[in-house]
Design an enzyme around this catalytic site. Structure first.
Site, short mmCIF file in Angstrom:
data_model
loop_
_atom_site.label_atom_id
_atom_site.label_comp_id
_atom_site.label_asym_id
_atom_site.label_seq_id
_atom_site.Cartn_x
_atom_site.Cartn_y
_atom_site.Cartn_z
N ASP A 136 57.21 54.94 117.09
CA ASP A 136 57.57 54.31 115.96
C ASP A 136 58.60 55.09 115.17
OD1 ASP A 136 57.72 52.07 114.06
OD2 ASP A 136 55.87 52.48 113.02
N TYR A 138 61.65 55.37 111.90
CA TYR A 138 61.33 55.29 110.32
C TYR A 138 62.65 54.95 109.87
CZ TYR A 138 59.12 56.96 105.65
OH TYR A 138 58.73 56.97 104.50
N HIS A 143 63.31 51.42 102.83
CA HIS A 143 61.69 51.35 102.90
C HIS A 143 61.46 52.96 102.50
CE1 HIS A 143 57.63 51.47 104.18
NE2 HIS A 143 57.85 52.48 105.06
N ARG A 152 57.15 61.18 96.01
CA ARG A 152 57.79 62.60 95.39
C ARG A 152 58.88 62.43 94.37
NH1 ARG A 152 57.46 62.47 101.10
NH2 ARG A 152 59.62 61.37 101.22
N GLU A 212 53.57 46.28 107.88
CA GLU A 212 55.14 46.82 108.05
C GLU A 212 56.03 46.07 108.97
OE1 GLU A 212 55.06 50.91 109.09
OE2 GLU A 212 54.51 51.54 107.13
N GLU A 214 58.84 44.93 111.09
CA GLU A 214 59.53 46.00 111.90
C GLU A 214 60.27 45.08 112.92
OE1 GLU A 214 58.23 49.66 113.17
OE2 GLU A 214 56.83 49.99 111.62
N ASP A 246 53.32 46.42 111.97
CA ASP A 246 52.71 47.77 112.19
C ASP A 246 51.75 47.94 111.02
OD1 ASP A 246 52.13 50.08 113.56
OD2 ASP A 246 53.26 51.31 112.18
N ARG A 250 47.01 52.33 104.14
CA ARG A 250 47.47 53.30 103.11
C ARG A 250 46.35 54.41 102.73
NH1 ARG A 250 52.35 52.61 104.95
NH2 ARG A 250 53.08 50.52 104.77
N GLN A 253 45.78 56.64 105.42
CA GLN A 253 46.80 57.43 105.68
C GLN A 253 47.13 58.61 104.69
OE1 GLN A 253 50.34 54.91 105.77
NE2 GLN A 253 51.71 56.69 106.25
N TYR A 257 47.16 62.41 106.30
CA TYR A 257 48.57 62.30 106.95
C TYR A 257 49.06 64.02 107.14
CZ TYR A 257 51.94 62.83 103.37
OH TYR A 257 52.81 63.20 102.25
N LYS A 266 47.20 54.16 111.45
CA LYS A 266 48.27 53.11 112.10
C LYS A 266 47.65 52.92 113.41
CE LYS A 266 51.87 54.12 109.62
NZ LYS A 266 52.78 53.11 109.16
N THR A 270 48.96 47.13 116.04
CA THR A 270 50.37 46.62 115.84
C THR A 270 50.55 45.31 116.39
OG1 THR A 270 50.91 49.36 116.01
CG2 THR A 270 52.60 47.77 116.22
N THR A 363 59.72 50.45 109.06
CA THR A 363 59.82 49.31 108.30
C THR A 363 61.10 48.75 107.52
OG1 THR A 363 57.60 49.89 107.50
CG2 THR A 363 58.57 48.16 105.92
N GLU A 377 55.48 48.93 98.74
CA GLU A 377 56.70 48.76 97.89
C GLU A 377 56.51 48.03 97.14
OE1 GLU A 377 58.88 48.98 102.10
OE2 GLU A 377 60.40 49.45 100.73
#
Lengths: 434, 434
Positions: A136, A138, A143, A152, A212, A214, A246, A250, A253, A257, A266, A270, A363, A377
């Site tokens: 997968d 990114y 996204h 962040r 997600e 995709e 996917d 959250r 994760q 992660y 994950k 899927t 995504t 999001e």
């Protein structure tokens, strides 16, 4: 493109027009063994039966290979290579064309029509490939940016590597399932109070179950270990495209992660759409992706930058009580990296790709809030809610919610190229675990 | 354990004593089709030929399943389940025992001995499983701590989740290869000056090519999607153990790994030893792992905490000119999480495990500098060098270097349980890429 017309009744607005001819794997009530088929209008043409009844009599190329249509996956057909896929698709188009040069094959052969054409409502679709590895990426810039801002802040939203290489990770192949397969809410470790000094996890059913939006692409050509796939040859390795959801936990994760990336968050499911739209069918809808303002290294530079697709994507949420709300609409051109670039980067180390490997785009989100491809999001990590048309609200998915992703290319209602549905319904978590 | 003695000549100090009986897949000059075998002393017993010549005449359990030995992988044999593996291993032990109750099977059957026993030097070993998914964990506490200190300092060396769950990530199954397969130095993106404000990568052959000393465990029992494997049943899903070298490109890893974890840095090759030591054979060498000073959640608690193995591990580096230096010696008990815990955590979300899936332990390092399982730790990320016995120095691997991992259990030289070699030699990177 001049419109293609068929002697066969293809409903106006069908995703499976004569311009499409997507491949999948089906079984039927009368014949439980999965085998290869194409979708046309609201029917499936069973290629095993078609081949067994001289359907390919006018196509000598495929005759030595007809056993591929009796296989329970598309791996063997895919391995024949893109020139063969192209010829087979064009031949099937010509068989269904209004002025077919081969009327005896199907148009005037009502016996074979009865045997080989099944209403889609009467076929069971299966996972179309035996998937070796699933990766997968990114590549959805918007996204990645939106999620980066949430975790962040806007200054460091994108990591320094983001515009230089297609960031990706190895996913879990065994939990890729075909549209319609129920998805059980996972259990796992979550951190209820992330700001507490002492970080002690709780065992819980996932409370932040997400989607997600995709695209997925299947590989049809293997490279030997140690021998990268150059960007100039990457297109030849791409069989076709599916819609993909996917599913993501959250809260699991967020806790698990660091430092090696998402894992259990994950690996519980899927979902992909059952009909693979061949790269050839998507050819007329090629377009540029998002602009990359960084200078990229030569090995990732494509001759033609139009290797993205303009697929109109839509995500609908259906509640347990049956209420339907469209929660996202965007275009698949919202990617920074194309599938050929992903493949070339993936193999630049010499990593061997195999027929049936699956690449996920990451995504896909547009710039507007209504174009976001994940709930994370949309709800700004739980700060806001999505309003459903029935008056209910959602931050993340509830039990009984069903997500349906659709995608379609083209404007002529009689020549659409679409993917059908990519759906999954959430089942409650197991409760006896702790 | 009373020593097992054989009528067959097994060299003293052999890793493949009568106490072992590891399974693998071989081919020979006279018969190129890969099939199942066991290793005994410095020979392989071809189980396809053995079965075809009434070798299993005294073992009715296996007779309906003898076709598994003609398969090119161990997947079908493994799927028969641990009780069957156990019975087959014990039967083969009894056939080779000094006072075998079945002398006519092999001891006095010199014709079958000639047909079915091949010197190991004359057999080609193959990847023993068709691997569905490969997952690599990070259960080597000392390694995780050492690497954490290098990158984040001693205070934050371990992430808060580390002692609560077995951190892991999905690896690349297609690049798992059997011992002896050459490993080509990968190319990729590296950041030459990580402290520069503007971060612009360079295309380069990997300059920090590393090893990771690990154990791998193969799965022999599938669980249905949505149905976790409880810790009490996890042992039943473990077929056996191999040595593993998870080759790593540290410079590629440093640039690519945020935020989704290692990808290209790990997908160009993972070497495993060819002979799988059955979980049963390792039973006598079970021990405790490293102490976990955090309270773990109930789903990860084992009834018996002795589900680690005390395998004496050794890493040798042979230069292109033939000089051999032992660069690490440690025990496989240096893990914080056991394979049953890894498996249960992996599947707690409902992730389906399949027969032939591979779990890696993560890099195994002891506390002492001489016990470190990666060069990154040994050279403190390039600050120091390893002295080789020929006077050369190494920070990371050079072209032509060969790494050989060995592992053995037991102290009785006539009843050792070992793994044979896990080797790989570094080939130069391709130079025409940029």
């Amino acid at each position: 493109m001049s419109p293609l017309r068929s002697w066969f009744s293809i409903p106006r607005g069908s995703h499976f027009s004569l311009a499409n001819i997507p491949f999948g794997v089906i079984s039927t009530a009368s014949s439980k063994a999965p085998r290869v088929a194409v979708a046309i209008g609201d029917h499936a043409l069973d290629l095993e039966i078609f081949a067994a009844n001289n359907g390919f009599s006018a196509l000598s190329t495929i005759q030595p290979h007809q056993a591929v249509f009796s296989q329970p996956t598309l791996n063997a057909f895919a391995a024949l290579g893109r020139p063969v896929h192209s010829v087979v698709r064009k031949y099937i188009q010509s068989v269904f064309a209004e002025n077919t040069p081969y009327p005896e094959v199907l148009k005037t052969n009502s016996s074979l029509q009865k045997q080989a054409l099944f209403p889609l409502s009467q076929v069971q679709t299966h996972l179309p490939f035996k998937i070796g590895d699933y990766t997968d990426f990114y590549a959805g810039l918007n996204h990645a940016y939106n999620v980066g801002v949430l975790f962040r802040g806007p200054t460091n939203a994108l990591q320094p590597n983001y515009k230089h290489l297609p960031v990706g990770y190895h996913g879990r192949a065994s939990s890729v399932v075909v549209s319609g397969t129920p998805i059980r809410r996972p259990n796992g470790q979550i951190l209820e109070n992330p700001t507490a000094e002492k970080k002690v996890p709780t065992f819980s059913a996932c409370r932040k179950l997400d989607i997600e939006l995709e695209l997925g692409a299947f590989i049809c050509k293997a490279n030997r270990m140690g021998e990268p796939v150059p960007i100039s040859e990457a297109e030849e390795s791409l069989f076709g495209v599916v819609l993909m959801n996917d599913w993501s936990a959250r809260d699991i994760q967020a806790w698990e992660y660091v430092p090696l990336g998402p894992f259990n968050a994950k690996n519980f499911g899927t979902t992909i759409s059952p009909w693979i739209v061949l790269a050839d069918a998507l050819g007329p809808f090629k377009t540029k992706g998002l602009e990359n303002d960084s200078e990229i290294l030569p090995y990732l530079k494509e001759k033609d930058d139009k290797s993205f697709y303009d697929i109109r994507l839509q995500v609908d949420l259906k509640t347990a009580s049956g209420n339907l709300t469209t929660i996202s609409k965007t275009s698949s051109r919202n990617l920074l990296w194309s599938f050929p670039q992903m493949l070339t980067h993936h193999s630049i180390t010499g990593c061997p790709m195999q027929v049936g490997d699956l690449l996920g785009s990451g995504t896909i989100s547009g710039l507007e809030p209504s174009e976001r491809g994940s709930l994370l999001e949309q709800n700004e990590n739980g700060k806001t809610s999505i309003k459903l048309s029935c008056g209910e609200e959602r931050k993340f998915l509830e039990n009984g919610d069903e997500i349906c992703i659709t995608g379609v290319c083209g404007s002529d209602e009689e020549n659409l190229v679409g993917f059908g549905d990519c759906t999954g319904k959430i089942e409650p978590a197991l409760t006896f675990l702790r």
